[in-house]
Design a protein around this motif. Structure first.
Motif, mmCIF file in Angstrom:
data_model
loop_
_atom_site.group_PDB
_atom_site.id
_atom_site.type_symbol
_atom_site.label_atom_id
_atom_site.label_comp_id
_atom_site.label_asym_id
_atom_site.label_seq_id
_atom_site.Cartn_x
_atom_site.Cartn_y
_atom_site.Cartn_z
ATOM 1 N N LEU A 1 0.857 -1.186 0.000
ATOM 2 C CA LEU A 1 0.000 0.000 0.000
ATOM 3 C C LEU A 1 0.892 1.234 0.000
ATOM 4 N N LEU A 2 0.812 2.005 -1.070
ATOM 5 C CA LEU A 2 1.575 3.248 -1.161
ATOM 6 C C LEU A 2 0.695 4.392 -0.679
ATOM 7 N N ALA A 3 1.190 5.135 0.282
ATOM 8 C CA ALA A 3 0.453 6.294 0.799
ATOM 9 C C ALA A 3 1.204 7.547 0.386
ATOM 10 N N LEU B 1 -10.291 2.564 -4.488
ATOM 11 C CA LEU B 1 -10.431 2.906 -3.083
ATOM 12 C C LEU B 1 -11.507 3.955 -2.874
ATOM 13 N N GLY B 2 -11.951 4.060 -1.625
ATOM 14 C CA GLY B 2 -13.021 4.983 -1.280
ATOM 15 C C GLY B 2 -12.632 6.436 -1.494
ATOM 16 N N GLN B 3 -13.636 7.222 -1.689
ATOM 17 C CA GLN B 3 -13.415 8.621 -2.027
ATOM 18 C C GLN B 3 -13.726 9.506 -0.834
ATOM 19 N N PHE C 1 -3.268 10.349 -1.079
ATOM 20 C CA PHE C 1 -3.665 9.473 -2.171
ATOM 21 C C PHE C 1 -3.058 8.099 -1.899
ATOM 22 N N PHE C 2 -3.835 7.072 -2.156
ATOM 23 C CA PHE C 2 -3.378 5.714 -1.848
ATOM 24 C C PHE C 2 -3.417 4.838 -3.093
ATOM 25 N N VAL C 3 -2.434 3.987 -3.210
ATOM 26 C CA VAL C 3 -2.374 3.040 -4.321
ATOM 27 C C VAL C 3 -2.101 1.661 -3.739
ATOM 28 N N LEU C 4 -2.941 0.711 -4.107
ATOM 29 C CA LEU C 4 -2.767 -0.662 -3.630
ATOM 30 C C LEU C 4 -2.248 -1.518 -4.782
ATOM 31 N N ILE C 5 -1.171 -2.241 -4.514
ATOM 32 C CA ILE C 5 -0.524 -3.053 -5.550
ATOM 33 C C ILE C 5 -0.503 -4.506 -5.104
ATOM 34 N N ILE D 1 -4.135 -2.596 -8.172
ATOM 35 C CA ILE D 1 -5.509 -3.109 -8.158
ATOM 36 C C ILE D 1 -6.473 -2.088 -7.578
ATOM 37 N N GLY D 2 -5.983 -0.971 -7.097
ATOM 38 C CA GLY D 2 -6.884 0.053 -6.591
ATOM 39 C C GLY D 2 -6.132 1.315 -6.259
ATOM 40 N N GLU D 3 -6.837 2.423 -6.340
ATOM 41 C CA GLU D 3 -6.212 3.691 -5.971
ATOM 42 C C GLU D 3 -7.295 4.724 -5.717
ATOM 43 N N GLY D 4 -6.996 5.687 -4.898
ATOM 44 C CA GLY D 4 -7.969 6.719 -4.613
ATOM 45 C C GLY D 4 -7.646 7.454 -3.335
#
Lengths: 162, 282
Positions: free
Chosen positions: B107-109, B278-280, B181-185, B193-196
């Motif tokens: 998880l990149l924050a 990811l949630g907004q 902002f978050f990015v899930l890898i 697979i997700g970001e937001g």
């Protein structure tokens, strides 16, 4: 290709490699020296200088490499007589008994050398001794992109830390 | 009475002048757009009111206008690629992370020291045991490089043991619109697979947990590996098998959606999404 540079060490990491180049916090007149970790798996936040806490996480296909600098008092000693980072290793250089921590299936190699007036050891662990032929080519790609620069640290004022 | 009529007449005249001015301005804008190739009408229909007033003559047609957001990605990358991140730590060490090469989730924050909404995340990251991330998922904070952030301030906010990379390039590589902002890898799949964005880390952790459950339940990594090697009837048979295991048999209405509601449920029941996952923040 990710590029790392700190404490007089430069690395262009091949795809899939992670890396960290750091120095321990020195106390008082002591000096600390550079340590570099490179791995094909997620490096934990806390890793021992020679892979403690990391090598147990390795898969068969993984590689872990350490570049560890010694203090200037080691310069000129027979152990560090070899000049330059080894750039071309072969599968025969790796053996299970070289591991600092013997883990089943793994193999390692260790080299001592001096480059640009700085004494180092290079320690590499392969996740699988059986796969060493395939893994060594990846190791050599990493080594080809490693460079040690001339140290810019001031002259030592006390005993070395590492 | 006469005075009222005079005033009304003056007002009407003034409004008429204003309307005439607006129409003239509108006509100028339309003419300028037409000259730029973005005229009104069907671009494929040369017989309409297209092209009769433009400087290019009757044969001119609107040119497609390409919009891009941010710098173009290198040709070997797309919106789901997860390039390595290389930079420095707040203490001056060098650090490179390769989320797509490692196993498990990363998880990149993407945080800043100056953004007010980031403060809660910095604070939460000081208690890693309370974050609620699944076992094996690692958290990496990415700030902009020392050219944009003061390392001392980042160091003061970062708790001990937190992986922090300062890299402005990473913000470009991951097309980060702002912080937080978050990015899930998914390292096993080697892709994002997700970001937001999110207001609280609980929201992010919950979505990471769901992704972890999905990966465990459906064997995302192993299944992907398996289906890549399959094709044709073998792959179709494998898909049928997975559907049967999920209780979806031939003729199931869910296989024949007729509306968006069939796919995603009622609008008020849908999860708020930002970009791909990811949630907004609200």
């Amino acid at each position: 290709m990710a590029q790392l540079r700190a404490h007089g060490i430069r690395a262009h990491l091949p795809t899939g490699f992670e890396g960290r180049i750091f120095r321990h916090n020195a106390e008082g007149p002591e000096r600390s020296h550079a340590v570099a970790h490179f791995a094909t798996f997620a490096l934990p936040t806390e890793v021992g200088d020679f892979g403690g806490g990391a090598v147990t996480l390795m898969r068969d296909t993984d590689i872990f490499a350490v570049l560890f600098e010694y203090g200037p008092e080691s310069l000129g000693t027979p152990l560090f007589a070899h000049e330059g980072i080894p750039k071309e290793l072969s599968p025969e250089h790796f053996a299970p008994h070289v591991l600092r921590r013997g883990l089943k299936g793994q193999a390692g190699t260790q080299w001592f050398f001096t480059e640009n007036g700085r004494p180092f050891t290079l320690y590499i662990v392969l996740g699988s001794y059986a796969r060493r032929r395939a893994l060594v080519s990846v190791v050599n790609r990493l080594l080809a992109q490693l460079a040690v620069e001339v140290s810019v640290q001031p002259a030592p004022a006390g005993p070395g830390w590492n | 009475m006469v005075a009222v009529c005079v005033v009304l007449g003056a007002v009407v005249a003034l409004l008429a002048v204003l309307v005439a001015g607006l129409l003239r301005s509108h006509a100028d804008i339309l003419k300028a757009l037409h000259d730029l190739g973005a005229g009104v009408g069907d671009p494929l229909d040369g017989s309409g009111h297209q092209g009769h007033a433009g400087v290019h003559g009757a044969g001119s047609r609107p040119a497609p206008v390409t919009f891009t957001m941010g710098p173009p990605l290198p040709p070997d990358r797309d919106a789901s690629s997860a390039p390595a991140i290389a930079g420095v730590t707040p203490t001056g060490d060098a650090l490179a992370v390769s989320p797509a090469g490692s196993s498990g989730f990363t998880l990149l924050a993407f945080l800043s020291t100056g953004c007010a909404s980031c403060a809660g995340f910095w604070d939460a990251f000081r208690r890693p045991a309370d974050l609620g991330l699944p076992m094996g998922a690692r958290l990496v904070v990415v700030t902009k490089g020392p050219d944009r952030e003061i390392p001392g301030e980042v160091a003061a906010l970062a708790g001990p043991g937190l992986s922090v990379v300062m890299s402005s390039d990473a913000w470009t590589d991951y097309e980060v619109p702002g912080s937080p902002f978050f990015v899930l890898i998914d390292g096993d799949a080697g892709r994002r697979i997700g970001e937001g964005v999110a207001n609280h880390f609980d929201q992010v952790a919950e979505l990471v947990r769901r992704a972890d459950i999905d990966a465990t339940a459906f064997g995302a990594g192993t299944r992907a590996d398996r289906t890549v090697a399959m094709d044709g009837p073998e792959r179709e048979s494998d898909n049928d098998s997975v559907l049967r295991q999920a209780g979806i048999l031939p003729g199931d209405p869910s296989l024949y959606p007729t509306s968006l509601e069939d796919l995603y449920g009622p609008p008020d029941a849908r999860m708020p999404l930002s970009r791909t996952g990811l949630g907004q923040a609200s």
